[in-house]
Design an enzyme around this catalytic site. Structure first.
Site, short mmCIF file in Angstrom:
data_model
loop_
_atom_site.label_atom_id
_atom_site.label_comp_id
_atom_site.label_asym_id
_atom_site.label_seq_id
_atom_site.Cartn_x
_atom_site.Cartn_y
_atom_site.Cartn_z
N GLU A 37 31.64 -18.30 63.56
CA GLU A 37 32.75 -19.21 63.85
C GLU A 37 33.97 -18.85 63.00
O GLU A 37 35.11 -18.88 63.47
CB GLU A 37 32.33 -20.66 63.57
N TYR A 38 33.69 -18.50 61.76
CA TYR A 38 34.76 -18.11 60.84
C TYR A 38 35.48 -16.86 61.37
O TYR A 38 36.71 -16.80 61.44
CB TYR A 38 34.18 -17.87 59.44
N LEU A 85 38.62 -11.49 21.93
CA LEU A 85 37.89 -12.51 21.18
C LEU A 85 37.12 -11.90 20.03
O LEU A 85 36.58 -10.80 20.14
CB LEU A 85 36.86 -13.17 22.10
N GLU A 115 31.74 -22.16 27.31
CA GLU A 115 31.72 -21.52 28.64
C GLU A 115 30.87 -20.27 28.57
O GLU A 115 30.79 -19.65 27.52
CB GLU A 115 33.14 -21.08 29.02
N LYS A 117 30.23 -16.43 28.79
CA LYS A 117 31.14 -15.28 28.67
C LYS A 117 30.72 -14.28 29.75
O LYS A 117 29.65 -13.69 29.69
CB LYS A 117 31.03 -14.66 27.29
N ASP A 119 30.65 -10.96 31.96
CA ASP A 119 30.84 -9.55 31.66
C ASP A 119 31.56 -8.88 32.83
O ASP A 119 30.95 -8.36 33.74
CB ASP A 119 29.48 -8.90 31.43
N TYR A 226 39.23 -18.78 33.59
CA TYR A 226 38.82 -19.41 32.33
C TYR A 226 39.99 -19.94 31.49
O TYR A 226 39.79 -20.37 30.37
CB TYR A 226 37.94 -18.49 31.50
N LYS A 315 27.56 -14.19 21.02
CA LYS A 315 26.80 -13.32 21.90
C LYS A 315 25.32 -13.70 21.97
O LYS A 315 24.77 -14.25 21.02
CB LYS A 315 26.91 -11.87 21.42
N CYS A 431 26.95 25.00 13.00
CA CYS A 431 27.36 24.37 14.25
C CYS A 431 26.42 24.86 15.33
O CYS A 431 26.27 26.07 15.50
CB CYS A 431 28.80 24.75 14.57
N CYS A 434 28.67 27.31 17.78
CA CYS A 434 29.25 28.60 17.40
C CYS A 434 28.57 29.23 16.19
O CYS A 434 28.86 30.38 15.85
CB CYS A 434 30.75 28.45 17.16
N CYS A 449 31.85 20.93 12.09
CA CYS A 449 31.95 22.38 12.23
C CYS A 449 33.27 22.82 11.59
O CYS A 449 34.30 22.20 11.80
CB CYS A 449 31.93 22.73 13.71
N CYS A 454 36.18 26.76 17.44
CA CYS A 454 34.84 26.57 18.03
C CYS A 454 34.97 26.20 19.51
O CYS A 454 35.68 25.27 19.86
CB CYS A 454 34.12 25.46 17.27
S1 IVH Z 1 38.91 -16.54 26.80
C1 IVH Z 1 41.82 -16.14 23.87
N1 IVH Z 1 36.80 -17.16 28.24
O1 IVH Z 1 36.00 -11.72 27.18
C2 IVH Z 1 40.85 -16.14 24.85
N2 IVH Z 1 37.29 -14.87 27.86
O2 IVH Z 1 36.04 -10.42 24.58
C3 IVH Z 1 40.51 -14.87 25.47
N3 IVH Z 1 35.76 -13.32 28.93
O3 IVH Z 1 39.25 -10.41 27.40
C4 IVH Z 1 39.73 -15.00 26.62
N4 IVH Z 1 34.47 -14.83 29.87
O4 IVH Z 1 37.95 -10.75 29.56
C5 IVH Z 1 37.55 -16.17 27.71
N5 IVH Z 1 34.98 -17.82 29.49
C6 IVH Z 1 35.73 -16.85 28.97
C7 IVH Z 1 35.42 -15.49 29.18
C8 IVH Z 1 36.24 -14.52 28.59
C9 IVH Z 1 34.69 -13.53 29.70
C10 IVH Z 1 36.27 -11.98 28.52
C11 IVH Z 1 37.76 -11.82 28.67
C12 IVH Z 1 38.26 -11.39 27.33
C13 IVH Z 1 37.02 -10.88 26.69
C14 IVH Z 1 37.14 -10.97 25.20
#
Ligand code: IVH
Length: 707
Positions: A37-38, A85, A115, A117, A119, A226, A315, A431, A434, A449, A454
């Protein structure tokens, strides 16, 4: 109603309906209609627009499909820098951060927003009068690449926002590739015998940096917003939590797992519970981010060295596995460093197959008592290169071998040269490429080296020269560098600019078309900004940021080449080690010859009024050529913030007043600089005048960067 009006009405209706379903599907994850449908709705809209091209608008859902390829991305100057960060890897580190914040604020009670983080890759989206006008990568924090067309293909990014949104604002977020999309993409690539992406982050970055946005459109990218970067013309919430709810109400995709927390302990609990459930979400999160909620407190805390004091990435613990260390190999880097690495029995750790790991240096191997043949504990944290944590001593059989740089380098050298004799190695490491003596300079951990000619160093330097961030020569990768080098067609990077088509065609598997492409890319790289060239030269200790600084300071390579250690050490943040390394680099005849060859080939070795970045022309920035010196305290921002703004707009921030100083910005309690300015007759600006000047410059810039 006339026919034309009817069509207009229908188009409007279709767009609204499609946008609504886009939002249900891509942002809320809860569709109300079937895909068929979309597709039907989209097809009708596309047909109507094809018949009435005058009615196509930039925010029409049909505009997400991907525009024609662009030559290269233009540059976007971020109005406020995009920060990174600081990291905490343990509760103790998180608590230390919390304590610092408590001390700085003079109070222990403040709310925090937690929040996941994500990747992926940071982007900034600017909306003007309700429309998405610019989407940019983070770049160096001050300037990013303009990837608007590509970001428009991501369905969870609104192309327009409701009328009551601020007239101008910027949001920031993380573009990512969900795990399933990543897996599928790599499966497809494997079938087509293309190189695989190492992790979802690389895949996401590779996807949004496609010059052809129709390729981006085919990748299942997504985004979580974010933060609100800045907003103009309308009041916005004074705390992060409410601003996230506000952005959600404007149609942005916000991570549903963000949470408002009131204490350090609650942050720890959030982290723990996420650590357990992170495998259940469809995307990769490598930690949590904790942010001070109040914007006023955030401002009070400010930033240091590109990192806000008001936020921290906490982390998740690294994923570990065990395997056997089969052998230790040694690479020779472009500065001649001998880099030992572990050759491992392949093992899967955290969803990735690992067959090698960095070993840093001989001392480190001995400190950890890692022996060839050991069972070892491996760990992978985020996208960091895997590391050997420790040997499993209880599994030793007695056959393990203790590593010796001297013996190993000799063995590798003999292997390479096909020497079979059993003679004793020399009493120093060599080395492995070389055979020259390798030494470990005082105070350094790495062996190097000693042979400046080299071949391995030369090849590594060429590979570095062509790489991204350096001259970024598309189509000339590591393999081609090696082939050209081994065929004797290039001895150093400058030789690339003298290659002929005939020579390229003499290589195996090089077709006419690819040869032309290679020559075109090489030619295009001649216009790279000076900072790139400085970085590409591969001076020890001179990374991208220092290269930027040096280019800024010296204007042309000849001036840099002439600089003494004293000249260099007057530049803030250039220490004696870097200064020494730069001077040593330009003292080598071979390096000067390379620069002469680059010059003859018309590679740009000076800063121009008009800097060419990629192939896109970037007009010079509004404050180019103007130097500011700050004195006294400013109310609106800290000194580093003010300096960052000046630099982002192309100006220079100096520490001493000289005849070159254009303005002295005078805050409260100015120092002796004010008197000096008056003596020299340098123009002074009050904080208000300075702010006006910045505002004007930003205005100019927006005119320059709008299409
Ligand atoms: S805040 C001052 N919030 O992590 C705040 N960053 O290591 C800077 N990232 O460059 C960002 N999830 O690309 C923020 N919930 C989140 C995030 C986040 C991923 C990334 C972002 C930043 C990097 C810093």
């Amino acid at each position: 109603m006339g026919d034309a009006n009817k069509v207009k009405q229908r188009i409007k209706q279709l767009r609204e309906t499609i946008n609504h379903h886009n939002y249900r599907y891509y942002v809320l994850d809860s569709p109300e209609i079937s895909d068929a449908e979309y597709d039907e709705l989209l097809k009708e809209l596309r047909e109507l627009e094809a018949e009435h091209p005058e009615l196509v608008t930039p925010d029409s859902p049909t505009q997400r499909i991907g525009a024609p390829p662009v030559e290269a991305f233009g540059v976007v100057v971020h109005r406020d820098p995009l920060l990174s960060l600081a990291n905490a890897f343990s509760y103790e580190e998180l608590a230390a951060w919390h304590k610092r914040v408590t001390n700085l604020l003079g109070r222990g009670q403040f709310d925090l927003v937690c929040e996941p983080k994500i990747d992926g890759l940071a982007v900034a989206l600017t909306y003007v009068d309700g429309l998405l006008v610019t989407g940019a990568t983070r770049g160096d924090g001050y300037r990013g690449e303009n990837i608007t067309q590509n970001l428009k293909t991501i369905r969870s990014i609104p192309l327009s926002v409701p009328k009551d949104a601020p007239p101008r604002f910027e949001v920031r977020g993380e573009v990512y590739l969900p795990r399933a999309g990543f897996k599928k993409l790599n499966e497809e690539r494997a079938k087509e015998q293309l190189p695989l992406f190492a992790n979802p982050r690389n895949a996401a970055a590779g996807s949004v940096r496609q010059l052809d946005s129709s390729i981006t459109a085919r990748r299942p990218l997504d985004i979580f917003i974010y933060g609100l970067g800045w907003a103009e013309g309308k009041a916005v919430p004074d705390n992060h939590w409410e601003s996230m709810q506000y952005l959600k109400s404007l149609g942005f995709k916000i991570n549903p797992n963000i949470a408002l927390r009131h204490s350090l302990d609650e942050v720890e609990k959030y982290h723990e519970s996420w650590g357990q459930s992170r495998e259940k979400v469809p995307y990769e999160a490598d930690g949590i981010v904790a942010k001070v909620n109040s914007i006023a407190l955030q401002q009070e805390l400010g930033t240091v060295a590109h990192e806000p004091r008001w936020a921290i990435a906490y982390k998740f613990p690294a994923v570990q596995g065990t395997t056997r260390l089969l052998d230790i190999g040694i690479n020779v880097g472009r500065t001649g460093s001998l880099n030992p690495y572990a050759i491992l029995k392949p093992v899967r750790v955290g969803g990735v197959t690992i067959s090698s790991a960095a070993l840093h240096n001989e001392e480190d191997i001995h400190r950890k008592d890692i022996r060839i043949g050991d069972w070892v504990v491996l760990q992978r944290a985020g996208d960091v290169i895997p590391e050997i944590v420790e040997p499993i001593v209880s599994r030793r059989t007695g056959k393990e071998e203790i590593f010796s740089m001297r013996e190993k380098t000799w063995e590798l050298y003999k292997q390479r040269k096909g020497i079979s004799g059993k003679e004793e190695p020399p009493d120093y490491p060599v080395c492995p490429v070389c055979g020259s003596e390798a030494i470990k300079p005082e105070g350094e951990a790495m062996h190097r080296c000693t042979n400046a000619a080299c071949p391995s160093q030369a090849l590594e330097r060429i590979k570095h020269f062509v790489s991204r961030g350096a001259m970024d020569i598309d189509g000339v990768g590591e393999k081609l560098c090696q082939a050209l080098f081994e065929a004797g067609l290039i001895k150093d990077a400058a030789d690339l600019y003298y290659l002929t088509k005939q020579q390229l065609l003499s290589l195996e598997r090089m077709a006419d078309k690819s040869a032309s492409n290679v020559l075109n890319s090489i030619k295009a790289s001649k216009a790279r900004p000076l900072a790139r060239v400085v970085f590409a030269l591969g001076i020890t200790h001179v990374g991208e940021q220092y290269a930027e600084l040096l280019a800024e300071h010296f204007d042309r390579i000849d001036n840099l080449a002439k600089a003494t250690e004293d000249d260099l050490s007057t530049i803030p943040s250039i220490g004696p080690k870097i200064a020494e390394s730069i001077v040593a680099f330009f003292r080598q005849k071979g390096n000067i010859q390379i620069i002469e060859k680059l010059k003859k080939a018309k590679v740009k070795l000076e800063k121009g009024e008009v800097e060419k970045v990629g192939e896109g022309l970037v007009p010079s920035l509004p404050l180019a050529g103007r130097e500011f010196v700050l004195t006294g305290k400013l109310d609106s921002f800290s000194r580093p913030e003010a300096e960052a703004k000046i630099k982002a707009l192309g100006g220079k921030a100096g520490s001493d007043i000289s005849r070159k100083t254009s303005y002295v910005v005078v805050g409260t309690d100015p120092g002796s600089k004010l008197a000096k300015a008056e003596k020299l007759g340098t123009k002074t600006l009050s904080e208000t005048e300075f702010l006006e000047l910045l505002d004007k410059a930003v205005g100019k810039l927006q005119k320059l960067s709008s299409p």
